[in-house]
Every structure is written in C-alpha cells, then in structure tokens.
Design an enzyme around this catalytic site. Structure first.
Site, short mmCIF file in Angstrom:
data_model
loop_
_atom_site.label_atom_id
_atom_site.label_comp_id
_atom_site.label_asym_id
_atom_site.label_seq_id
_atom_site.Cartn_x
_atom_site.Cartn_y
_atom_site.Cartn_z
CD GLN A 165 2.52 6.85 4.27
OE1 GLN A 165 3.42 6.44 5.01
NE2 GLN A 165 2.64 7.97 3.57
CB SER A 166 3.98 -0.39 2.02
OG SER A 166 4.68 -1.58 2.31
CG ASN A 167 4.82 0.23 8.31
OD1 ASN A 167 5.10 1.43 8.35
ND2 ASN A 167 3.74 -0.27 8.88
CB ALA A 170 7.31 -0.31 0.45
CB ALA A 218 -0.92 0.00 1.21
#
Length: 341
Positions: free
Chosen positions: A75-77, A79, A73
């Site tokens: 705001q992917s942690n 990523a 997503a």
C-alpha cells in the site's frame, strides 16, 4: 539557498495549507495544534512524495529516461504518486511491491493504492519480505534496459538527496507561512520512514536558522537506525546544496515507540488517532505513516511533552487512499468502540 539551480517539474499544489486544529486542541487540552496539509499536494489524492517527485522526475527527464521504476510496500503512497507523475509526463512506470505485512486480505492487496497504481497505467510485480528491494529493482531495471528502455530508478520513498530537496523547500515554505501570520512555532512533528521527508526538513530548517526542533515519529525502524538513516541523508542533501555541516547528529530526533508490531500494522493508538482527526477535524490520516505520527503527537501532548501555551505543527504526509485497503481493521475498531458503554 537557491533551489532553482536544480531541475524541477512544478506539478504540486503549493503552498499547502497551514491550518489550526481548534477542536483537537480543545479535546487534548494541551498546546495549540496546527497542521501542514501535505495531503493536499494534488496529483492522485496528494501526499508528501509529490514534493520529492517534482525534483526526481525532472532529473529523470534531464537524463533522457522514458521509463521510471520504484519500489515500496503493497500500500505504498510513494508508488501511487510516482505512477500518477509518470502518467502526467507520458512516461512508462513499473513498480515492485514488497509484502511487509503478510496480509491475505483482498482489499489490502488489490484496493487502495494498488488500485490507483494500475489505474494510472503502472505495471507491478510483487516481492516477499526481507529482500534488498533497491537491488531487486535494479536487477529488473536492467532487463528493461536490455530491451531498449531508458530507465530511471527511484529508491523507496523517493528518499535520496534529489528527492529530499522537496522537503528543504517545504521547510522554507512552512517558515514563510508562519512568518506571514506572526505564528511562533515551538515544535514540528511528522511521521518518518524512508528518511527523505525528515532529512529534507531538518536541512531546510537548519539552513535558515529557524530554531524550531523537529520530531520524527518512526513507522518501521528502531530509533537508532532511523536517526542514523535520516542523518546520513541529511548530510548528503546538505552537501548537494552547498551547506555541508549545517545539520548535527543531535538535530536528528526520532521516536520509534509507536511502530507496534511492524510497518503497516496499526496499533490501537494509531486507530484512535485516525478516529480523532476524522471525527474532530474532518481530516483523514492513513494507518501506515500519518496515523502513527499522530499517535505519537497525541501521546506527547497527554504526557506534557508538548505543553499548553506552546504551538506545535503536525506535518501531514498524506496517504488516505490506503484506508480502503484497511477496511477490515477499521471496521473492527469501529465495532469495538460501538460496544463500549
């Protein structure tokens, strides 16, 4: 169980702390609350994905990759931690970011984890909602391969049997910490999304016959789907470790009552949990995973499902960097609280 058989990069700050939350315990008046601080794994503000990436990135190197790709997503942690791990190893990183919330807020789309993705040198592409993101990623990876890159693709959340090894190891670590201080754990609770954290934990706990029930609090999928995903990955992870059948279907428990309007959209109880942990314990939760998991924990305590005299450990999956993408939501919540008598 000999995890040293699998390639691994030892970059995480381990073991992560196991702390008692005295003020939160007193405020809720229920069980003794402990927290496993997997927000403290290091590497770009930390988080649970770093444990998974120790195994995933080592596997990538063993396969000769010079580039990694993943998806998540906006705001992917995951990523952000993948981008940081790739930077540490000198590998190229490309990320597909899926718009799951429909937010047009500039901070949500460019600040927080997105800012850090780019700061670590990763390149990104956006995708709309509802696509098969792993298929999208493989299609893009093929274009890089045709250009001469050796691409290793990582599924969303790092959630495959290799990534789940990180949470098998976490289960061993947590039980060892509890044993060393004479701490009898009655319950473990955590947020569950892409399934790797919960699957790895349950495999590790069952493999050592810990006798501790694990409760997942879902952040996206309905209960049945979430449990099926976790169980399927737990089975594959156990097979990889040589202990097939150690996890039964009834061992996998998820509660998706705290998801609300959807992934990445915090409810009022999510925001309350974030406030409580911040104001009572100085600990930052995120609005996507740990905030919803903590909302479930708090509600279970208030309803008496976790009782006084018991000890419950909340596994903090990290993600505080995402708070900077949710400033409008958090400020609105603060303003509402300030206006109440």
């Amino acid at each position: 169980m000999h995890l040293a058989r699998f390639p691994r990069h030892f970059l995480a700050h381990l073991p992560t702390p196991l702390e008692r939350l005295d003020r939160l315990t007193k405020d809720l008046g229920g069980p003794e609350i402990w927290i496993k601080r997997d927000d403290c794994t290091g590497l770009s503000t930390g988080g649970n994905k770093t444990r998974k990436l120790e195994f995933l990135m080592a596997e990538a190197e063993a396969m000769g990759a010079d580039m990694v790709m993943t998806q998540g997503a906006t705001q992917s942690n995951h990523a952000r931690q993948t981008a940081a791990f790739a930077a540490k190893l000198g590998m190229k990183c490309h990320i597909l970011l899926e718009d799951r919330t429909g937010s047009n807020d500039a901070n949500y789309n460019h600040n927080g984890n997105v800012l850090l993705d780019h700061l670590h040198g990763a390149t990104t592409e956006k995708r709309g909602p509802g696509l098969d993101m792993n298929a999208e990623m493989e299609a893009v990876a093929e274009t890089f391969r045709k250009a001469g890159r050796k691409v290793y693709t990582i599924p969303g959340g790092g959630s495959n049997p290799t990534g789940a090894l990180g949470y098998v190891n976490c289960a061993f670590e947590l039980v060892s910490q509890a044993n060393d201080r004479g701490l009898v754990i009655d319950h473990i609770a955590t947020a569950t999304g892409s399934a790797g954290t919960q699957a790895g934990l349950i495999v590790g706990l069952k493999a050592i016959n810990a006798g501790i029930p694990l409760q997942g609090f879902g952040v996206r999928a309905p209960k049945a789907k979430q449990e099926d995903m976790v169980f399927a990955l737990a089975q594959k992870t156990a097979e990889k470790l040589g202990c097939s059948g150690v996890v039964k279907r009834e061992d996998v428990v998820a509660d998706s009552d705290y998801v609300g309007a959807g992934y990445g959209i915090p409810r009022e109880d999510t925001l309350e949990a974030i406030r409580m942990f911040a104001e009572l314990e100085g600990i930052l939760l995120d609005p996507v995973y740990s905030g919803k998991g903590a909302a479930g924990l708090i509600d279970y305590i208030r309803k008496g499902r976790y009782k006084k005299g018991e000890r419950v450990v909340f596994l903090h999956t990290g993600g505080a960097a995402a708070l900077f993408g949710y400033d409008a939501v958090l400020e609105g919540d603060r303003a509402r609280g300030a206006s109440q008598p």
